[in-house]
Design a protein around this motif. Structure first.
Motif, mmCIF file in Angstrom:
data_model
loop_
_atom_site.group_PDB
_atom_site.id
_atom_site.type_symbol
_atom_site.label_atom_id
_atom_site.label_comp_id
_atom_site.label_asym_id
_atom_site.label_seq_id
_atom_site.Cartn_x
_atom_site.Cartn_y
_atom_site.Cartn_z
ATOM 1 N N GLY A 43 0.793 -1.222 0.000
ATOM 2 C CA GLY A 43 0.000 0.000 0.000
ATOM 3 C C GLY A 43 0.824 1.271 0.000
ATOM 4 N N THR A 44 2.114 1.165 -0.280
ATOM 5 C CA THR A 44 2.957 2.350 -0.328
ATOM 6 C C THR A 44 2.548 3.203 -1.525
ATOM 7 O OG1 THR A 44 4.787 1.152 0.669
ATOM 8 C CG2 THR A 44 5.329 3.203 -0.463
ATOM 9 N N THR A 45 2.303 4.463 -1.266
ATOM 10 C CA THR A 45 1.861 5.358 -2.331
ATOM 11 C C THR A 45 3.060 5.980 -3.038
ATOM 12 O OG1 THR A 45 1.761 7.262 -0.859
ATOM 13 C CG2 THR A 45 -0.234 5.925 -1.049
ATOM 14 N N GLN A 46 2.757 6.675 -4.110
ATOM 15 C CA GLN A 46 3.783 7.360 -4.887
ATOM 16 C C GLN A 46 3.805 8.837 -4.507
ATOM 17 O OE1 GLN A 46 5.646 5.226 -6.935
ATOM 18 N NE2 GLN A 46 4.354 3.851 -5.755
ATOM 19 N N GLY A 106 2.874 14.504 17.694
ATOM 20 C CA GLY A 106 2.603 13.227 17.055
ATOM 21 C C GLY A 106 3.078 13.226 15.617
ATOM 22 N N THR A 107 3.180 12.032 15.063
ATOM 23 C CA THR A 107 3.579 11.840 13.670
ATOM 24 C C THR A 107 2.630 10.822 13.053
ATOM 25 O OG1 THR A 107 5.886 12.205 14.277
ATOM 26 C CG2 THR A 107 5.482 11.203 12.138
ATOM 27 N N ALA A 108 2.149 11.119 11.853
ATOM 28 C CA ALA A 108 1.208 10.219 11.181
ATOM 29 C C ALA A 108 1.919 9.318 10.187
ATOM 30 C CB ALA A 108 0.143 11.028 10.452
ATOM 31 N N THR A 109 1.456 8.083 10.124
ATOM 32 C CA THR A 109 1.827 7.160 9.058
ATOM 33 C C THR A 109 0.555 6.877 8.266
ATOM 34 O OG1 THR A 109 1.392 5.195 10.385
ATOM 35 C CG2 THR A 109 3.640 6.093 10.438
ATOM 36 N N PHE A 110 0.678 6.234 7.131
ATOM 37 C CA PHE A 110 -0.481 6.012 6.288
ATOM 38 C C PHE A 110 -0.374 4.662 5.602
ATOM 39 C CE2 PHE A 110 2.811 7.538 3.614
ATOM 40 C CZ PHE A 110 2.677 6.797 2.460
ATOM 41 N N ASN A 111 -1.482 4.243 5.056
ATOM 42 C CA ASN A 111 -1.467 3.134 4.106
ATOM 43 C C ASN A 111 -2.685 3.253 3.209
ATOM 44 O OD1 ASN A 111 -3.662 2.013 5.455
ATOM 45 N ND2 ASN A 111 -2.474 0.414 6.416
ATOM 46 N N VAL A 112 -2.655 2.515 2.138
ATOM 47 C CA VAL A 112 -3.727 2.507 1.163
ATOM 48 C C VAL A 112 -4.187 1.064 1.011
ATOM 49 C CG1 VAL A 112 -4.240 2.818 -1.293
ATOM 50 C CG2 VAL A 112 -2.910 4.525 -0.100
ATOM 51 N N THR A 113 -5.496 0.872 0.964
ATOM 52 C CA THR A 113 -6.040 -0.456 0.679
ATOM 53 C C THR A 113 -7.071 -0.333 -0.427
ATOM 54 O OG1 THR A 113 -7.658 -0.200 2.456
ATOM 55 C CG2 THR A 113 -5.680 -1.449 2.968
ATOM 56 N N PRO A 114 -7.189 -1.325 -1.277
ATOM 57 C CA PRO A 114 -6.386 -2.544 -1.311
ATOM 58 C C PRO A 114 -4.912 -2.221 -1.584
ATOM 59 C CG PRO A 114 -7.960 -2.490 -3.154
ATOM 60 C CD PRO A 114 -8.175 -1.271 -2.351
ATOM 61 N N VAL A 115 -4.044 -2.989 -0.955
ATOM 62 C CA VAL A 115 -2.618 -2.656 -0.997
ATOM 63 C C VAL A 115 -2.037 -2.646 -2.410
ATOM 64 C CG1 VAL A 115 -2.149 -3.370 1.360
ATOM 65 C CG2 VAL A 115 -1.931 -5.039 -0.449
ATOM 66 N N PHE A 116 -2.585 -3.449 -3.305
ATOM 67 C CA PHE A 116 -2.010 -3.519 -4.649
ATOM 68 C C PHE A 116 -2.277 -2.276 -5.494
ATOM 69 C CE2 PHE A 116 -6.106 -5.646 -4.912
ATOM 70 C CZ PHE A 116 -6.675 -5.099 -6.047
ATOM 71 N N VAL A 117 -3.122 -1.348 -5.026
ATOM 72 C CA VAL A 117 -3.346 -0.110 -5.780
ATOM 73 C C VAL A 117 -2.469 1.036 -5.283
ATOM 74 C CG1 VAL A 117 -5.699 -0.728 -6.429
ATOM 75 C CG2 VAL A 117 -5.302 0.696 -4.414
ATOM 76 N N GLY A 118 -1.645 0.784 -4.275
ATOM 77 C CA GLY A 118 -0.761 1.828 -3.758
ATOM 78 C C GLY A 118 0.104 2.460 -4.832
ATOM 79 N N LYS A 119 0.513 1.672 -5.809
ATOM 80 C CA LYS A 119 1.372 2.210 -6.873
ATOM 81 C C LYS A 119 0.632 3.174 -7.786
ATOM 82 C CE LYS A 119 0.899 -2.054 -9.531
ATOM 83 N NZ LYS A 119 1.652 -3.202 -10.028
ATOM 84 N N TYR A 120 -0.698 3.227 -7.679
ATOM 85 C CA TYR A 120 -1.480 4.153 -8.497
ATOM 86 C C TYR A 120 -1.996 5.361 -7.712
ATOM 87 C CZ TYR A 120 -1.404 0.083 -11.488
ATOM 88 O OH TYR A 120 -0.975 -0.985 -12.242
ATOM 89 N N PHE A 121 -1.795 5.350 -6.408
ATOM 90 C CA PHE A 121 -2.247 6.454 -5.563
ATOM 91 C C PHE A 121 -1.052 7.377 -5.333
ATOM 92 C CE2 PHE A 121 -3.631 8.821 -1.941
ATOM 93 C CZ PHE A 121 -5.008 8.872 -2.046
#
Length: 186
Positions: A43-46, A106-121
């Protein structure tokens, strides 16, 4: 010609092996991050500078927010979801309120689901991985500017995705942990 004993040769090779493994250990985190950013793994984004422009198709983005134990904040998206143009630039806002009687970082982390679309977000601007310090009772409004890459429509595994969830979690920052430890010591 210098003759090296068998034991010295083994010791030298073992030393080279230890040095190599230590170097790989230090390089593993940045290499893994680069790999995830390049592939969208987990889910790592670009990261991007500008959206390519709308292609006439839409997708829904759901927004999720969480706070980890130890950070007394109310944190939420202003809207729970938004239907956007694929390829078009969009912006969402999150608010955080410090509900305690002390300053909290504080510090925020993130993720994207479904994880396989992270490369498009693709995120253009984001508050993630940046320390946010809030005074007691203070509320801040934080934007995230993003787009969904039109290449998602060319991926047979991703083109039928109707909704992407962007999720943020705020954690106490390391500096906050130091402040808390100092306060307990006094």
């Amino acid at each position: 010609m210098i003759r090296i004993s068998r034991n010295l040769r083994v010791a030298i090779l073992a030393g080279i092996g230890v040095c190599s493994m230590t170097g790989l250990g230090f390089a593993a985190v940045p290499l893994y991050r680069m790999f995830c950013e390049a592939t969208g793994l987990n889910g790592t984004t670009q990261k991007g500078l500008r959206a390519p422009g709308s292609v006439g198709q839409k997708i829904t983005i759901a927004f999720d927010s969480n706070v980890a134990k130890g950070i007394p904040w109310k944190f939420q998206p202003e809207r729970r979801s938004d239907t956007i143009d694929i390829g078009g630039r969009d912006m969402a806002f999150f608010t955080a309120t410090n509900t305690s009687d002390r300053e909290v970082t504080g510090t925020a982390t993130f993720n994207v689901t479904p994880v396989f679309v992270g490369k498009y977000f693709t995120k253009i601007q984001c508050f993630c991985f940046t320390q946010q310090t809030l005074k007691p009772g203070e509320t801040v409004r934080m934007p995230v500017i993003f787009y969904v890459d039109p290449k998602i429509l060319d991926d047979p595994d991703a083109r039928d995705v109707q909704e992407i969830t962007l999720s943020y979690t705020f954690y106490p920052s390391e500096s906050q942990a130091v402040k808390d430890a100092a306060a307990k010591a006094h």
